[in-house]
Design a protein around this motif. Structure first.
Motif, mmCIF file in Angstrom:
data_model
loop_
_atom_site.group_PDB
_atom_site.id
_atom_site.type_symbol
_atom_site.label_atom_id
_atom_site.label_comp_id
_atom_site.label_asym_id
_atom_site.label_seq_id
_atom_site.Cartn_x
_atom_site.Cartn_y
_atom_site.Cartn_z
ATOM 1 N N TYR A 261 0.865 -1.179 0.000
ATOM 2 C CA TYR A 261 0.000 0.000 0.000
ATOM 3 C C TYR A 261 0.907 1.237 0.000
ATOM 4 C CZ TYR A 261 -3.698 -3.297 1.037
ATOM 5 O OH TYR A 261 -4.589 -4.351 0.973
ATOM 6 N N VAL A 262 1.103 1.795 -1.181
ATOM 7 C CA VAL A 262 2.060 2.882 -1.375
ATOM 8 C C VAL A 262 1.283 4.198 -1.466
ATOM 9 C CG1 VAL A 262 3.952 3.760 -2.781
ATOM 10 C CG2 VAL A 262 3.590 1.281 -2.568
ATOM 11 N N ARG A 263 1.542 5.118 -0.530
ATOM 12 C CA ARG A 263 0.730 6.328 -0.401
ATOM 13 C C ARG A 263 1.323 7.547 -1.096
ATOM 14 N NH1 ARG A 263 -1.369 4.856 4.688
ATOM 15 N NH2 ARG A 263 -3.376 3.864 4.377
ATOM 16 N N SER A 264 2.655 7.687 -1.110
ATOM 17 C CA SER A 264 3.253 8.933 -1.592
ATOM 18 C C SER A 264 4.627 8.684 -2.197
ATOM 19 C CB SER A 264 3.346 9.948 -0.447
ATOM 20 O OG SER A 264 3.975 9.370 0.678
ATOM 21 N N LEU A 265 4.996 9.564 -3.134
ATOM 22 C CA LEU A 265 6.295 9.512 -3.806
ATOM 23 C C LEU A 265 6.878 10.924 -3.867
ATOM 24 C CD1 LEU A 265 5.360 7.323 -6.931
ATOM 25 C CD2 LEU A 265 6.417 6.509 -4.808
ATOM 26 N N ALA A 266 8.207 11.023 -3.742
ATOM 27 C CA ALA A 266 8.868 12.324 -3.883
ATOM 28 C C ALA A 266 10.334 12.103 -4.215
ATOM 29 C CB ALA A 266 8.731 13.152 -2.608
ATOM 30 N N LEU A 267 10.940 13.104 -4.863
ATOM 31 C CA LEU A 267 12.375 13.102 -5.149
ATOM 32 C C LEU A 267 13.047 14.148 -4.278
ATOM 33 C CD1 LEU A 267 12.332 12.966 -9.059
ATOM 34 C CD2 LEU A 267 12.780 11.058 -7.499
ATOM 35 N N ASP A 268 14.217 13.804 -3.737
ATOM 36 C CA ASP A 268 14.971 14.804 -2.988
ATOM 37 C C ASP A 268 15.890 15.564 -3.934
ATOM 38 O OD1 ASP A 268 17.189 13.198 -3.459
ATOM 39 O OD2 ASP A 268 17.262 12.370 -1.438
ATOM 40 N N HIS A 269 16.738 16.441 -3.392
ATOM 41 C CA HIS A 269 17.589 17.280 -4.227
ATOM 42 C C HIS A 269 18.685 16.500 -4.941
ATOM 43 C CE1 HIS A 269 16.712 21.682 -2.891
ATOM 44 N NE2 HIS A 269 15.614 20.995 -3.107
ATOM 45 N N TRP A 270 18.901 15.258 -4.533
ATOM 46 C CA TRP A 270 19.880 14.404 -5.198
ATOM 47 C C TRP A 270 19.215 13.427 -6.167
ATOM 48 C CZ3 TRP A 270 24.826 15.567 -5.124
ATOM 49 C CH2 TRP A 270 25.340 16.322 -4.070
ATOM 50 N N ASN A 271 17.944 13.669 -6.452
ATOM 51 C CA ASN A 271 17.176 12.819 -7.377
ATOM 52 C C ASN A 271 16.969 11.411 -6.827
ATOM 53 O OD1 ASN A 271 15.722 12.680 -9.873
ATOM 54 N ND2 ASN A 271 17.357 11.441 -10.737
ATOM 55 N N ARG A 272 17.029 11.256 -5.506
ATOM 56 C CA ARG A 272 16.716 9.968 -4.889
ATOM 57 C C ARG A 272 15.214 9.868 -4.683
ATOM 58 N NH1 ARG A 272 21.588 10.949 -1.217
ATOM 59 N NH2 ARG A 272 20.134 12.323 -0.158
ATOM 60 N N LEU A 273 14.690 8.677 -4.874
ATOM 61 C CA LEU A 273 13.257 8.445 -4.707
ATOM 62 C C LEU A 273 12.938 8.096 -3.260
ATOM 63 C CD1 LEU A 273 10.446 8.019 -6.104
ATOM 64 C CD2 LEU A 273 11.047 5.581 -6.163
ATOM 65 N N TRP A 274 11.972 8.825 -2.687
ATOM 66 C CA TRP A 274 11.437 8.540 -1.355
ATOM 67 C C TRP A 274 10.015 8.021 -1.528
ATOM 68 C CZ3 TRP A 274 13.530 10.892 3.525
ATOM 69 C CH2 TRP A 274 14.843 11.352 3.353
ATOM 70 N N VAL A 275 9.700 6.966 -0.799
ATOM 71 C CA VAL A 275 8.410 6.293 -0.947
ATOM 72 C C VAL A 275 7.759 6.158 0.426
ATOM 73 C CG1 VAL A 275 7.210 4.237 -1.775
ATOM 74 C CG2 VAL A 275 9.312 5.002 -2.918
ATOM 75 N N GLY A 276 6.549 6.692 0.563
ATOM 76 C CA GLY A 276 5.790 6.537 1.796
ATOM 77 C C GLY A 276 4.781 5.417 1.647
ATOM 78 N N THR A 277 4.816 4.447 2.552
ATOM 79 C CA THR A 277 3.875 3.325 2.493
ATOM 80 C C THR A 277 3.085 3.231 3.800
ATOM 81 O OG1 THR A 277 5.240 1.561 3.476
ATOM 82 C CG2 THR A 277 5.638 2.112 1.154
ATOM 83 N N PHE A 278 2.202 2.257 3.843
ATOM 84 C CA PHE A 278 1.356 2.038 5.006
ATOM 85 C C PHE A 278 2.169 1.679 6.244
ATOM 86 C CE2 PHE A 278 -1.416 -0.712 7.621
ATOM 87 C CZ PHE A 278 -2.456 0.163 7.843
ATOM 88 N N THR A 279 3.356 1.074 6.046
ATOM 89 C CA THR A 279 4.119 0.567 7.191
ATOM 90 C C THR A 279 5.523 1.144 7.328
ATOM 91 O OG1 THR A 279 4.942 -1.295 5.877
ATOM 92 C CG2 THR A 279 2.908 -1.635 7.136
ATOM 93 N N SER A 280 5.986 1.981 6.386
ATOM 94 C CA SER A 280 7.360 2.453 6.487
ATOM 95 C C SER A 280 7.654 3.549 5.472
ATOM 96 C CB SER A 280 8.347 1.292 6.261
ATOM 97 O OG SER A 280 8.174 0.752 4.963
ATOM 98 N N LEU A 281 8.780 4.228 5.715
ATOM 99 C CA LEU A 281 9.390 5.109 4.719
ATOM 100 C C LEU A 281 10.459 4.293 3.993
ATOM 101 C CD1 LEU A 281 10.079 7.955 3.495
ATOM 102 C CD2 LEU A 281 11.713 8.185 5.377
ATOM 103 N N ASN A 282 10.509 4.417 2.673
ATOM 104 C CA ASN A 282 11.471 3.668 1.876
ATOM 105 C C ASN A 282 12.245 4.626 0.978
ATOM 106 O OD1 ASN A 282 10.360 0.507 1.973
ATOM 107 N ND2 ASN A 282 8.796 2.056 2.301
#
Length: 578
Positions: A261-282
């Motif tokens: 269950y993936v809720r949110s996606l974002a890129l940081d200033h280094w173009n790394r992908l951050w993923v917010g899910t139901f149970t963790s930050l990835n």
């Protein structure tokens, strides 16, 4: 020209790869919640305005955060210029810095110039107001929003909405998500993923069979060619548009992510992908195609406040903000992560007490930490702690001063109500000097300062002594002013400068002495009525220059010197020029 483009691309790849290699997997997060003024702890969306303020959508009001304080906006049934509803879903900001808010009772727009809201409602066939769950700015004159799983176009000038009629957007019955990334808007539907270009006013469908039966929650394009698609219950997809390859990340698959269950996606200033899910930050590691996972650890206050991450946002300063579900707001910045939080963690190998009075670093970069629970040795390479307490032979656990002699392999310890001790590092044996040794008055040693290679200044509550490491003897150094003995009140800090002047801070003032034989003779360096005649507790005279120094002028100031490093907590300082 092709060579130049290739070189630029190679440089960018090297920079990103280096950043990823240096990325510390032990992230430290700051928590911002109800105690700091957040109105409610479920943060469903985050945006930043042109002034740098963050706007947060919660289930109980709109929050504006300037980095220090919160301003909370709520619905007032007696005032039509307030929010339409306190339960908020989505936020977006247009080119005029107007904030558009999706609420449980429709669409609201905040005008900062008027400090007021305009509200627009949409009703179903039963005359019930529809909730606006997603908002995406198209241009200065229009925006798209979702209500009742249907897509609507809103005319800003007219203040009217109607079902969106977009070329190429056909046979769609249900819309699940709406995500704006710059000028592109991703639309998740029951027929797959569509992308809408506000500039071209056209919709294009991504024909991926993998998404045909997915409930798409958000999507994001990551340079150079990765399209990431988050789903409700079916994990995360990565489509490489350069070669049409697909990778699927699930909670139990070969490529593991925290939750399906993936809720949110974002890129940081280094173009790394951050993923917010139901149970963790990835956080995605492109070098090995894996995810680092971060969850709440009840014993670690620097961990995530809550494991369910509902919203992600990268601000213009490079900080990453995580809105959690009933865990408030979390913040990370790579500069902040250079500091590691060390604290007592019950049941784990950790610092044994959180009240710290002194810190010294040895040549092996180990930290010797004096606490109210004894002496702690922190081996930074192994990440392990060892504590020395009264059970090991210390006369007191309230450690106030430390010095390390590398050659002798000894640690000198001053304590409150425990006097002076020496720890023999190889054996762990502790040698104590008790009242019969005439070391102290009041059984407390608050400062230890090197005096050459073989001696040590030892200050008690009211007296100064010199300890000879070879003979294990003490010499009294009485303090004299105008030819008469003086007694200071609760000596707090002691310092010998490069001209062998002794600076002493007590409960009343700062005093300066010169060494005359076995006495300390007071000298006048500070002009009469100087600000430093107020109450103070610490002093440091710069080793870089003889003629300047720093002294805090308020209570509750702590400064601790190590080899080349300072661990400091202070409020305001005064520079002395002499």
């Amino acid at each position: 020209m092709k060579k130049i483009v290739y070189a630029i691309c190679l440089l960018v790849m090297l920079i990103v790869t280096k950043a990823q290699a240096q990325f510390n997997s032990e992230l430290s997060f700051a928590r911002i919640g109800l105690e700091e003024g957040l109105s409610q702890s479920a943060v469903l969306d985050i945006v930043q305005d042109s002034q740098g303020c963050l706007w947060l959508a919660t289930q109980d009001g709109l929050n504006k955060y300037n980095g220090y304080d919160f301003t909370v906006y709520r619905h007032d049934s007696r005032d039509t210029t307030t929010l339409a509803n306190d339960f908020l879903y989505a936020l977006d900001i247009d080119v005029h810095d107007r904030l558009w808010i999706g609420t449980e009772s429709g669409l609201s727009c905040y005008d900062a110039n008027r400090d007021a809201f305009r509200n627009y409602s949409l009703k179903d066939s039963l005359n019930k107001r529809l909730a606006v769950t997603h908002v995406a700015i198209v241009d200065s004159l229009s925006l798209l929003f979702l209500a009742g799983n249907r897509l609507y176009m809103f005319d800003v000038h007219e203040g009217l909405s109607k079902p969106a009629e977009l070329t190429g957007f056909v046979d769609v019955e249900q819309c699940y998500s709406l995500t704006r990334r710059d000028s592109l808007i991703y639309i998740g539907t029951d027929k797959g993923l569509y992308i809408y270009s506000g500039g071209k006013k056209e919709v294009r469908k991504y024909s991926f069979k993998e998404l045909e039966n997915c409930r798409i929650l958000t999507a994001l394009m990551q340079a150079p060619s990765y399209l990431w698609v988050a789903t409700e219950g079916q994990g995360l997809y990565r489509f490489d548009l350069s070669d049409a390859t697909v990778r699927h990340y699930t909670a139990r698959g070969e490529r593991c992510i925290g939750s399906d269950y993936v809720r949110s996606l974002a890129l940081d200033h280094w173009n790394r992908l951050w993923v917010g899910t139901f149970t963790s930050l990835n956080i995605y590691r492109q070098e090995d195609d894996t995810f680092e996972q971060y969850v709440n650890d009840p014993s670690n206050p620097a961990s995530l406040s809550q494991t369910s991450v509902r919203s992600l946002y990268c601000d213009r300063q490079g900080g990453m903000w995580m809105g959690t579900y009933f865990g408030g707001l979390n913040y990370y910045h790579e500069q902040k992560n250079r500091f590691r939080y060390i604290s007592r963690m019950p049941g784990r190998n950790s610092l044994n007490n959180n009240v710290i009075s002194c810190i010294v670093e040895d040549k092996k970069q180990n930290l010797w930490i004096g606490t109210n629970g004894g002496l702690n040795l922190y081996d930074k390479q192994k990440g392990l702690f060892r504590a020395f307490t009264t059970a090991d032979g210390l006369p007191s656990n309230d450690i106030k001063a430390l010095q390390v002699d590398e050659e002798r392999q000894e640690v000198y310890i001053g304590s409150h109500a425990g006097e002076f001790s020496i720890l023999h590092v190889p054996s762990g044996r502790i040698e104590n000097f008790m009242p019969s040794d005439r070391v102290t008055d009041g059984r407390s040693v608050y400062t230890l300062t090197p005096k050459g290679k073989d001696e040590l200044w030892v200050s008690t509550v009211r007296t100064i002594k010199c300890f000879d490491k070879r003979s294990r003897t003490f010499t009294d150094f009485p303090m004299i002013a105008d030819g008469k003995p003086i007694e200071l009140s609760e000596i707090q800090l002691f310092f010998e400068d490069s001209k062998q002047r002794i600076w002493i801070s007590d409960k009343e003032s700062i005093h300066v002495f010169r060494i005359v034989g076995n006495t300390l003779e007071q000298v006048s360096l500070l002009p009469a009525g100087h600000e430093l005649e107020r109450k103070k507790y610490s002093v440091y005279v710069s080793r870089l220059t003889t003629y300047s120094g720093w002294a805090p002028v308020t209570d509750c100031t702590v400064s601790m010197r190590t080899k080349g490093k300072w661990y400091v907590i202070l409020r305001r300082m005064v520079c002395l020029t002499m």
